[in-house]
Design an enzyme around this catalytic site. Structure first.
Site, PDB file in Angstrom:
ATOM      1  N   THR A  73       0.413  -1.102  -0.038  1.00 41.25           N
ATOM      2  CA  THR A  73      -0.348  -0.186   0.123  1.00 41.25           C
ATOM      3  C   THR A  73       1.199   1.031   0.088  1.00 41.25           C
ATOM      4  O   THR A  73       0.627   2.372  -1.320  1.00 41.25           O
ATOM      5  CB  THR A  73      -1.391  -0.342   1.525  1.00 41.25           C
ATOM      6  OG1 THR A  73      -1.597  -1.257   1.502  1.00 41.25           O
ATOM      7  CG2 THR A  73      -2.042   1.358   1.523  1.00 41.25           C
ATOM      8  N   CYS A 325      -9.377  -7.447   2.468  1.00 39.95           N
ATOM      9  CA  CYS A 325     -10.004  -5.251   3.876  1.00 39.95           C
ATOM     10  C   CYS A 325     -11.504  -5.526   3.759  1.00 39.95           C
ATOM     11  O   CYS A 325     -12.005  -4.531   4.011  1.00 39.95           O
ATOM     12  CB  CYS A 325      -9.186  -4.906   2.555  1.00 39.95           C
ATOM     13  SG  CYS A 325      -7.678  -4.673   2.210  1.00 39.95           S
TER      14      CYS A 325
END
Ligand code: PLP
Length: 380
Positions: A73, A325
């Site tokens: 990320t 997620c």
């Protein structure tokens, strides 16, 4: 502890024993800060460079083009922010509608800052239209960011062809290769990318370490400023045990990639064939061929994936309904929706992703248990 049947290797992987062995000394006796001036630290700095060379070798890069980060990320945010700020007159970004949230949330933020974002669609197999990609690139396009392989379906994008289009149009190209590393051959030199993001925890190393490849010829602006670590491209004292682990994992992946790919593909196909045959009303999401060898995303008519996952969990089987997620969220997968599937098909889809440690016994256990689970849930 009871045996775990782990079919969620796209969420994260176990840390390989070889990787634990390589990193352990850097948690105990070799704890120096590699930037310090004494010999004790020089030894650690040298080992960090040797790990960098191993990670570079995995993607055929020059070690100087490897910048360690904290995760995939961060790598993705780094390259997108760099592209957005390096040429302020370029205010357009091209990506796809099926990217990981790391990319999608980042471009959403950039859109609030006045950037225009093109989200390229995919077809029902999850494939991109390259003509549409080419048409979408404009003189003010700051970057094209397209994933190498999709985390939910395993669908592989034609990255060499995308890179060629970007080269022709003289636009920066980044690929999120987090899911492709260790599963596909990655050669940044042959493909000709500007940037590439990887994450070690998808590669049998621990969480908290990632990297971004930055082509030496491409312009770059750091996201995290601080000390002169990573050649001034990412401030912050290095996560030495993580970097050493990443190096060991990259070496393991290089040595095992071909053989492991064939083994995992055979297991995945055995599982998929059995489930498609034994459970009526089952369909695969994503292309059959252009797909990671380890991933199977299946829709089971008239059941909720979340209910299937709870039943599997009771048997010690770990799987997911898409990206980690998103688990627990009632929102249907944006990837399956982008492929044109209904919300109900998306909500009835389960992702099974295999890895190094799955055996034929694991596959046969899942293939034996799942038909009964689906039958019972449909009867409710
Ligand atoms: N990109 C893809 C395709 C992923 O699958 C993931 C993790 O699931 C990421 C990016 C984010 O990586 P990290 O967990 O290291 O931040």
């Amino acid at each position: 502890m009871r045996k775990i049947y782990y079919f969620d290797n796209n969420a994260t992987t176990p840390v390989a024993p070889e990787v634990v062995a390589a990193m352990t000394p850097y948690l105990s006796e070799l704890w120096a800060n590699p930037s310090s001036g004494y010999q004790f630290a020089n030894r650690v700095a040298k080992d960090v460079e040797s790990a960098r060379a191993k990670v570079a070798a995995l993607i055929n890069a020059d070690p100087r083009e490897v910048v360690f980060t904290s995760c995939g990320t961060e790598s993705i945010n780094t390259v997108l922010h760099s592209a957005a700020t390096i040429s302020p007159q370029k205010r357009h970004i091209v990506t796809t509608s099926v990217e990981h949230s790391a990319t999608l949330r980042c471009v959403e933020y950039l859109a609030t800052q006045g950037y225009e974002v093109t989200l390229l669609p995919v077809n029902s197999e999850g494939a991109l239209d390259l003509m549409e990609l080419e048409r979408s690139i404009r003189p003010d396009t700051a970057m094209v960011s397209i994933m190498w392989a999709n985390n939910e379906t395993g669908v592989i994008f034609p990255i060499p062809a995308v890179a060629e289009i970007c080269r022709k149009k003289q636009v920066l190209f980044h690929s999120d290769a987090v899911q492709a590393a260790g599963k596909e051959q990655l050669d940044v030199r042959a493909v000709g990318l500007d940037c590439l993001s990887l994450s070690a925890h998808k590669l049998y190393a621990p969480k908290g370490i990632g990297m971004v490849y930055l082509n030496r010829g491409s312009r770059f602006r750091p996201l995290i400023r601080g000390g002169q670590q990573e050649g001034g491209r990412r401030g912050g004292t290095e996560n030495v045990p993580g970097i050493i682990a990443f190096g060991a994992a990259a070496e393991l992946a290089m040595n095992r990639l071909r053989e492991e790919n064939e083994r995992v593909r055979a297991l995945r196909d055995r599982l998929e064939t059995a489930l498609l045959k034994d459970i009526p009303g089952t369909a695969r999401n994503g292309a059959a061929e252009l797909r990671l060898a380890n991933t199977s995303n299946l829709a089971f008519d008239s059941v909720e994936a979340e209910a299937v996952l709870i039943k599997l969990d009771q048997l010690g089987i770990c799987a997911s309904s898409g990206s980690a997620c998103r688990t627990g969220s009632l929102e249907p997968s944006h990837v399956l929706k982008a492929m044109g599937f209904s919300a109900s098909r998306a909500r009835s889809s389960v992702r099974l992703s295999l890895g190094f440690y799955n055996t034929a016994e694991d596959v046969d256990y899942l293939a034996a248990e799942l038909p009964g689970i689906i039958r019972k849930l449909r009867a409710l």
